[in-house]
Design a protein around this motif. Structure first.
Motif, PDB file in Angstrom:
ATOM      1  N   LEU A  88       0.808  -1.213   0.000  1.00 22.11           N
ATOM      2  CA  LEU A  88       0.000   0.000   0.000  1.00 22.11           C
ATOM      3  C   LEU A  88       0.844   1.267   0.000  1.00 22.11           C
ATOM      4  O   LEU A  88       0.466   2.277  -0.586  1.00 22.11           O
ATOM      5  CB  LEU A  88      -0.935   0.007   1.216  1.00 22.11           C
ATOM      6  CG  LEU A  88      -2.102  -0.967   1.160  1.00 22.11           C
ATOM      7  CD1 LEU A  88      -2.823  -1.007   2.496  1.00 22.11           C
ATOM      8  CD2 LEU A  88      -3.065  -0.589   0.053  1.00 22.11           C
ATOM      9  N   ARG A  89       1.952   1.237   0.677  1.00 14.77           N
ATOM     10  CA  ARG A  89       2.796   2.437   0.764  1.00 14.77           C
ATOM     11  C   ARG A  89       3.447   2.807  -0.563  1.00 14.77           C
ATOM     12  O   ARG A  89       4.111   3.835  -0.652  1.00 14.77           O
ATOM     13  CB  ARG A  89       3.861   2.253   1.835  1.00 14.77           C
ATOM     14  CG  ARG A  89       3.276   2.425   3.215  1.00 14.77           C
ATOM     15  CD  ARG A  89       4.239   3.147   4.079  1.00 14.77           C
ATOM     16  NE  ARG A  89       3.587   3.528   5.321  1.00 14.77           N
ATOM     17  CZ  ARG A  89       4.194   3.516   6.467  1.00 14.77           C
ATOM     18  NH1 ARG A  89       5.444   3.124   6.548  1.00 14.77           N
ATOM     19  NH2 ARG A  89       3.565   3.902   7.544  1.00 14.77           N
ATOM     20  N   SER A  90       3.275   2.004  -1.582  1.00 15.07           N
ATOM     21  CA  SER A  90       3.790   2.372  -2.899  1.00 15.07           C
ATOM     22  C   SER A  90       2.778   3.231  -3.663  1.00 15.07           C
ATOM     23  O   SER A  90       3.038   3.643  -4.785  1.00 15.07           O
ATOM     24  CB  SER A  90       4.148   1.124  -3.714  1.00 15.07           C
ATOM     25  OG  SER A  90       2.983   0.376  -4.022  1.00 15.07           O
ATOM     26  N   HIS A  91       1.627   3.521  -3.030  1.00 20.42           N
ATOM     27  CA  HIS A  91       0.574   4.312  -3.671  1.00 20.42           C
ATOM     28  C   HIS A  91       0.444   5.668  -2.977  1.00 20.42           C
ATOM     29  O   HIS A  91       0.274   5.738  -1.750  1.00 20.42           O
ATOM     30  CB  HIS A  91      -0.763   3.571  -3.615  1.00 20.42           C
ATOM     31  CG  HIS A  91      -0.734   2.285  -4.373  1.00 20.42           C
ATOM     32  ND1 HIS A  91      -0.925   2.220  -5.729  1.00 20.42           N
ATOM     33  CD2 HIS A  91      -0.510   1.019  -3.959  1.00 20.42           C
ATOM     34  CE1 HIS A  91      -0.832   0.962  -6.127  1.00 20.42           C
ATOM     35  NE2 HIS A  91      -0.567   0.210  -5.067  1.00 20.42           N
ATOM     36  N   LEU A  92       0.508   6.719  -3.755  1.00 15.41           N
ATOM     37  CA  LEU A  92       0.447   8.073  -3.217  1.00 15.41           C
ATOM     38  C   LEU A  92      -0.825   8.294  -2.403  1.00 15.41           C
ATOM     39  O   LEU A  92      -0.787   8.882  -1.323  1.00 15.41           O
ATOM     40  CB  LEU A  92       0.544   9.104  -4.345  1.00 15.41           C
ATOM     41  CG  LEU A  92       0.480  10.573  -3.935  1.00 15.41           C
ATOM     42  CD1 LEU A  92       1.621  10.922  -2.992  1.00 15.41           C
ATOM     43  CD2 LEU A  92       0.494  11.463  -5.169  1.00 15.41           C
ATOM     44  N   GLY A  93      -1.950   7.843  -2.911  1.00 19.10           N
ATOM     45  CA  GLY A  93      -3.219   8.028  -2.197  1.00 19.10           C
ATOM     46  C   GLY A  93      -3.182   7.444  -0.802  1.00 19.10           C
ATOM     47  O   GLY A  93      -3.701   8.035   0.155  1.00 19.10           O
ATOM     48  N   TYR A  94      -2.578   6.283  -0.661  1.00 19.06           N
ATOM     49  CA  TYR A  94      -2.486   5.649   0.651  1.00 19.06           C
ATOM     50  C   TYR A  94      -1.583   6.448   1.583  1.00 19.06           C
ATOM     51  O   TYR A  94      -1.936   6.717   2.738  1.00 19.06           O
ATOM     52  CB  TYR A  94      -1.969   4.211   0.528  1.00 19.06           C
ATOM     53  CG  TYR A  94      -1.854   3.534   1.868  1.00 19.06           C
ATOM     54  CD1 TYR A  94      -2.969   2.949   2.459  1.00 19.06           C
ATOM     55  CD2 TYR A  94      -0.647   3.512   2.559  1.00 19.06           C
ATOM     56  CE1 TYR A  94      -2.879   2.341   3.710  1.00 19.06           C
ATOM     57  CE2 TYR A  94      -0.551   2.907   3.805  1.00 19.06           C
ATOM     58  CZ  TYR A  94      -1.662   2.327   4.372  1.00 19.06           C
ATOM     59  OH  TYR A  94      -1.558   1.739   5.614  1.00 19.06           O
ATOM     60  N   VAL A  95      -0.423   6.837   1.093  1.00 22.98           N
ATOM     61  CA  VAL A  95       0.526   7.578   1.932  1.00 22.98           C
ATOM     62  C   VAL A  95      -0.071   8.924   2.350  1.00 22.98           C
ATOM     63  O   VAL A  95       0.083   9.349   3.500  1.00 22.98           O
ATOM     64  CB  VAL A  95       1.881   7.752   1.209  1.00 22.98           C
ATOM     65  CG1 VAL A  95       2.824   8.637   2.011  1.00 22.98           C
ATOM     66  CG2 VAL A  95       2.518   6.396   0.961  1.00 22.98           C
ATOM     67  N   LEU A  96      -0.781   9.591   1.446  1.00 24.74           N
ATOM     68  CA  LEU A  96      -1.429  10.859   1.800  1.00 24.74           C
ATOM     69  C   LEU A  96      -2.495  10.639   2.876  1.00 24.74           C
ATOM     70  O   LEU A  96      -2.596  11.424   3.824  1.00 24.74           O
ATOM     71  CB  LEU A  96      -2.053  11.507   0.566  1.00 24.74           C
ATOM     72  CG  LEU A  96      -1.085  12.119  -0.431  1.00 24.74           C
ATOM     73  CD1 LEU A  96      -1.821  12.546  -1.696  1.00 24.74           C
ATOM     74  CD2 LEU A  96      -0.347  13.299   0.178  1.00 24.74           C
ATOM     75  N   SER A  97      -3.272   9.571   2.739  1.00 23.33           N
ATOM     76  CA  SER A  97      -4.297   9.272   3.749  1.00 23.33           C
ATOM     77  C   SER A  97      -3.673   8.957   5.099  1.00 23.33           C
ATOM     78  O   SER A  97      -4.167   9.396   6.146  1.00 23.33           O
ATOM     79  CB  SER A  97      -5.161   8.092   3.296  1.00 23.33           C
ATOM     80  OG  SER A  97      -5.935   8.458   2.177  1.00 23.33           O
ATOM     81  N   GLU A  98      -2.580   8.212   5.076  1.00 24.67           N
ATOM     82  CA  GLU A  98      -1.905   7.879   6.325  1.00 24.67           C
ATOM     83  C   GLU A  98      -1.341   9.145   6.989  1.00 24.67           C
ATOM     84  O   GLU A  98      -1.438   9.315   8.215  1.00 24.67           O
ATOM     85  CB  GLU A  98      -0.795   6.867   6.057  1.00 24.67           C
ATOM     86  CG  GLU A  98      -0.207   6.280   7.305  1.00 24.67           C
ATOM     87  CD  GLU A  98       0.814   5.186   7.034  1.00 24.67           C
ATOM     88  OE1 GLU A  98       1.119   4.453   7.983  1.00 24.67           O
ATOM     89  OE2 GLU A  98       1.313   5.064   5.897  1.00 24.67           O
ATOM     90  N   ALA A  99      -0.773  10.027   6.192  1.00 20.81           N
ATOM     91  CA  ALA A  99      -0.243  11.287   6.726  1.00 20.81           C
ATOM     92  C   ALA A  99      -1.375  12.144   7.287  1.00 20.81           C
ATOM     93  O   ALA A  99      -1.237  12.737   8.369  1.00 20.81           O
ATOM     94  CB  ALA A  99       0.515  12.042   5.636  1.00 20.81           C
TER      95      ALA A  99
END
Length: 142
Positions: free
Chosen positions: A6-17
């Motif tokens: 999942l962390r290879s996807h920008l959308g996921y990393v933005l949501s996590e941040a």
């Protein structure tokens, strides 16, 4: 190190941040009994212009049904009120009450303190650059 899963996807990393940042903001606003979503609504209304529910949903980043329930609770708390637009009787606008204005002033202090905490953890220059980059991303995707 290569990002995987999942962390290879920008959308996921933005949501996590967003979750990490909003967790701290939620804690900062808790003293006033306000959620992050309510803070967004109140802050959007602090310009004094009054907003339609559609404009407010966009500004507060909330779906209409969720916004309606949140605004109803803020009306019940006498922090905001609805008024018919004098120029367009079909339009109802939401405004910040005097109590809401006083609350926003206190919330601004809490939000600013939280912002400083984020800057201290991430670095002021990096935080500023991140905000600029994210703003450019938003504008590019519109």
């Amino acid at each position: 190190m290569e990002a995987v899963g999942l962390r290879s996807h920008l959308g996921y990393v933005l949501s996590e941040a967003e979750r990490a940042v909003n967790r701290g903001l939620s804690t900062a606003l808790q003293a006033e009994g306000v959620t992050v979503e309510q803070w967004r609504i109140l802050r959007a209304l602090s310009d004094g212009r009054g907003h339609s529910m559609g404009d407010l949903a966009e500004a507060a980043l909330m779906p209409h049904p969720t916004l309606t329930k949140a605004v109803d609770r803020l009306v019940d708390s006498a922090l905001v009120y609805r008024r018919q637009d004098p120029n367009d009787r079909r339009r109802v606008a939401v405004y910040l009450s005097n109590s809401g204005t006083l609350l926003v002033d206190r919330l601004d202090h809490a939000a600013t303190a939280h912002h400083r905490t984020v800057e201290a953890a991430f670095g002021p220059q990096r935080a500023e650059e991140l905000m600029r980059s994210l703003t450019l991303l938003i504008e590019s995707l519109r």
